[in-house]
Design an enzyme around this catalytic site. Structure first.
Site, PDB file in Angstrom:
ATOM      1  N   ASP A  80      31.597  46.675  54.723  1.00  0.00           N
ATOM      2  CA  ASP A  80      31.679  46.312  56.142  1.00  0.00           C
ATOM      3  C   ASP A  80      30.680  45.285  56.449  1.00  0.00           C
ATOM      4  O   ASP A  80      30.725  44.175  57.190  1.00  0.00           O
ATOM      5  CB  ASP A  80      31.585  47.622  57.152  1.00  0.00           C
ATOM      6  CG  ASP A  80      32.770  48.087  57.005  1.00  0.00           C
ATOM      7  OD1 ASP A  80      33.839  47.587  56.307  1.00  0.00           O
ATOM      8  OD2 ASP A  80      32.752  49.331  57.514  1.00  0.00           O
ATOM      9  N   GLY A  81      29.412  45.448  56.187  1.00  0.00           N
ATOM     10  CA  GLY A  81      28.172  44.495  56.486  1.00  0.00           C
ATOM     11  C   GLY A  81      28.457  42.994  56.005  1.00  0.00           C
ATOM     12  O   GLY A  81      28.049  42.120  56.778  1.00  0.00           O
ATOM     13  N   ASP A 155      27.341  46.179  67.043  1.00  0.00           N
ATOM     14  CA  ASP A 155      26.415  46.578  68.269  1.00  0.00           C
ATOM     15  C   ASP A 155      25.300  45.879  68.230  1.00  0.00           C
ATOM     16  O   ASP A 155      24.776  44.953  67.541  1.00  0.00           O
ATOM     17  CB  ASP A 155      26.006  48.297  67.836  1.00  0.00           C
ATOM     18  CG  ASP A 155      25.536  48.285  66.537  1.00  0.00           C
ATOM     19  OD1 ASP A 155      24.738  47.383  66.086  1.00  0.00           O
ATOM     20  OD2 ASP A 155      25.751  49.379  65.807  1.00  0.00           O
ATOM     21  N   ARG A 165       8.049  55.011  69.977  1.00  0.00           N
ATOM     22  CA  ARG A 165       7.222  55.541  71.001  1.00  0.00           C
ATOM     23  C   ARG A 165       8.558  55.460  72.203  1.00  0.00           C
ATOM     24  O   ARG A 165       9.037  54.459  72.287  1.00  0.00           O
ATOM     25  CB  ARG A 165       6.030  54.845  71.297  1.00  0.00           C
ATOM     26  CG  ARG A 165       5.335  55.355  72.735  1.00  0.00           C
ATOM     27  CD  ARG A 165       3.850  54.658  72.902  1.00  0.00           C
ATOM     28  NE  ARG A 165       3.175  55.062  71.552  1.00  0.00           N
ATOM     29  CZ  ARG A 165       1.750  54.270  71.220  1.00  0.00           C
ATOM     30  NH1 ARG A 165       1.609  53.502  72.135  1.00  0.00           N
ATOM     31  NH2 ARG A 165       0.897  54.515  70.275  1.00  0.00           N
ATOM     32  N   ASP A 184      13.984  56.302  73.270  1.00  0.00           N
ATOM     33  CA  ASP A 184      13.858  55.616  72.066  1.00  0.00           C
ATOM     34  C   ASP A 184      14.512  54.383  72.123  1.00  0.00           C
ATOM     35  O   ASP A 184      14.182  53.377  71.156  1.00  0.00           O
ATOM     36  CB  ASP A 184      13.866  56.369  70.761  1.00  0.00           C
ATOM     37  CG  ASP A 184      13.076  57.312  70.311  1.00  0.00           C
ATOM     38  OD1 ASP A 184      12.109  57.594  70.970  1.00  0.00           O
ATOM     39  OD2 ASP A 184      13.355  58.128  69.122  1.00  0.00           O
ATOM     40  N   THR A 195      31.671  53.925  65.452  1.00  0.00           N
ATOM     41  CA  THR A 195      31.660  54.718  64.204  1.00  0.00           C
ATOM     42  C   THR A 195      30.312  54.386  63.599  1.00  0.00           C
ATOM     43  O   THR A 195      30.081  55.025  62.397  1.00  0.00           O
ATOM     44  CB  THR A 195      32.849  54.637  63.468  1.00  0.00           C
ATOM     45  OG1 THR A 195      33.166  53.316  62.954  1.00  0.00           O
ATOM     46  CG2 THR A 195      34.006  55.282  64.153  1.00  0.00           C
ATOM     47  N   TYR A 197      25.898  53.232  64.288  1.00  0.00           N
ATOM     48  CA  TYR A 197      24.987  53.883  64.848  1.00  0.00           C
ATOM     49  C   TYR A 197      25.249  54.387  65.958  1.00  0.00           C
ATOM     50  O   TYR A 197      24.318  55.566  66.280  1.00  0.00           O
ATOM     51  CB  TYR A 197      23.669  52.698  65.211  1.00  0.00           C
ATOM     52  CG  TYR A 197      22.351  53.120  65.294  1.00  0.00           C
ATOM     53  CD1 TYR A 197      21.971  54.514  65.260  1.00  0.00           C
ATOM     54  CD2 TYR A 197      21.317  52.271  65.779  1.00  0.00           C
ATOM     55  CE1 TYR A 197      20.849  54.763  65.457  1.00  0.00           C
ATOM     56  CE2 TYR A 197      20.113  52.258  65.908  1.00  0.00           C
ATOM     57  CZ  TYR A 197      19.764  53.794  65.875  1.00  0.00           C
ATOM     58  OH  TYR A 197      18.618  54.377  66.365  1.00  0.00           O
ATOM     59  N   SER A 198      25.968  54.089  66.880  1.00  0.00           N
ATOM     60  CA  SER A 198      26.135  54.890  68.140  1.00  0.00           C
ATOM     61  C   SER A 198      26.713  56.259  68.009  1.00  0.00           C
ATOM     62  O   SER A 198      26.349  57.114  68.641  1.00  0.00           O
ATOM     63  CB  SER A 198      27.440  53.908  68.852  1.00  0.00           C
ATOM     64  OG  SER A 198      27.818  54.703  70.116  1.00  0.00           O
ATOM     65  N   GLN A 254      21.773  43.101  61.492  1.00  0.00           N
ATOM     66  CA  GLN A 254      21.632  42.078  60.466  1.00  0.00           C
ATOM     67  C   GLN A 254      20.699  40.928  60.835  1.00  0.00           C
ATOM     68  O   GLN A 254      20.107  40.234  60.200  1.00  0.00           O
ATOM     69  CB  GLN A 254      22.670  41.187  59.983  1.00  0.00           C
ATOM     70  CG  GLN A 254      23.738  42.268  59.417  1.00  0.00           C
ATOM     71  CD  GLN A 254      25.067  41.694  58.991  1.00  0.00           C
ATOM     72  OE1 GLN A 254      25.415  40.721  59.609  1.00  0.00           O
ATOM     73  NE2 GLN A 254      25.714  42.461  58.072  1.00  0.00           N
TER      74      GLN A 254
END
Length: 301
Positions: A80-81, A155, A165, A184, A195, A197-198, A254
């Site tokens: 996918d990347g 995203d 932090r 964060d 589907t 990181y979110s 990326q």
């Protein structure tokens, strides 16, 4: 379906281990050339890697990124990347993309490395359907001057770039304040990226046909800040207190850029810009979703 004659074909890859392409690349190029297709690779990214393949036909050429839109078809070999990296550069006039997954099951790469030749043969005849993946644009400005702009498919992530932090940011939609959130960071995701990181951060799975953007706080300090879905015809604006520093903005995992003090980030859907992904008619979204989310697990009844 498309009636366009496919003659010029570009093969794009992002090799992590050259040996996995040692058979695929020579076989694919020879197969295409036997069908009287002109085959090209990206000169900048792939030229030196492909020099190890002594079996490559002499008619294979190398092109620059600026020449991609002159192709009739792009074949990506990777995951996918790889296909997302190509898609971020697409316009309405860009060629369709035939994604071959060289690893685990992907959401966007439609064809497996074992079974793709039959589907590719149909594609070369013009027998294929496409899915249009919309592109979204991001701009970063400071004191009214734009200092960065870019595109994304999956995203945009805003977080600290040096140490974990908590920090605070405010989010507006069409100039109306949505919320101030401390935590964060924040993920602004498309349905296609829901589907990724979110989802890991607690965001909802959203069908790619839904015209929406997802706002998913990362580890919010308050339980009142939950993921939010808004129409994708709205402009999102993210602001930061002047004291905040060492922040970064990442596109599709990326491309990254540092956010300076006092910067404003704007995100919106691009008009008439999308990636055209050739569909695998033997796969459905919900089938892929089920396989992806249970990958490596045994299903119980």
């Amino acid at each position: 379906m498309s009636n366009k004659t496919i003659k010029n074909i570009g093969i794009l890859l992002k090799p992590r281990n050259v040996t996995e392409f040692s058979t695929t690349i020579p076989n694919l190029t020879e197969w295409l050339i036997r069908r009287k297709k002109h085959v090209s690779f990206l000169e900048k990214e792939e030229g030196r890697v492909l020099n190890i393949f002594k079996k490559l036909p002499k008619s294979v050429s190398f092109i620059s990124e600026d020449e991609i839109n002159k192709l009739d078809l792009i074949i990506t070999l990777g995951g996918d990347g790889t296909i997302i990296g190509v898609s971020r550069k697409c316009t309405k006039s860009s060629p369709p993309i035939f994604g071959v997954n060289m690893g685990r099951l992907g959401f966007i790469t439609e064809f497996s490395k074992i079974e793709y030749f039959d589907e590719l043969a149909n594609t070369l005849k013009g027998n294929f359907n496409i899915a249009k993946l919309p592109l979204y644009k991001v701009s970063v400005s400071k004191r009214g001057k734009e200092i960065f702009k870019g595109n994304f498919i999956n995203d945009v992530v805003i977080n600290k770039n040096n140490i974990s932090r908590m920090f605070t940011l405010s989010v507006e939609c069409d100039s109306e304040l949505i919320f101030n959130v401390s935590g964060d960071g924040l993920i602004i995701s498309s349905p296609v990226g829901s589907t990724a990181y979110s989802l890991a951060a607690g965001g909802p799975i959203t069908h790619p046909d839904v015209n929406a953007l997802l706002l998913t706080p990362i580890c919010p300090h308050s339980l009142n800040h939950r993921p939010l879905v808004i129409p994708d015809n709205k402009e999102i604006e993210v602001k930061f207190p002047v004291k905040e520093s060492h922040l970064s903005l990442t596109l599709d995992g990326q491309e990254a850029v540092d956010i300076e003090k006092g910067c404003i980030v704007k995100i919106s859907k691009m008009k008439n810009s999308y990636a055209k992904i050739i569909k695998n008619n033997d796969r459905t979204y919900f089938q892929t979703l089920k396989e992806k989310l249970t990958h490596g697990q045994r299903e119980g009844r």
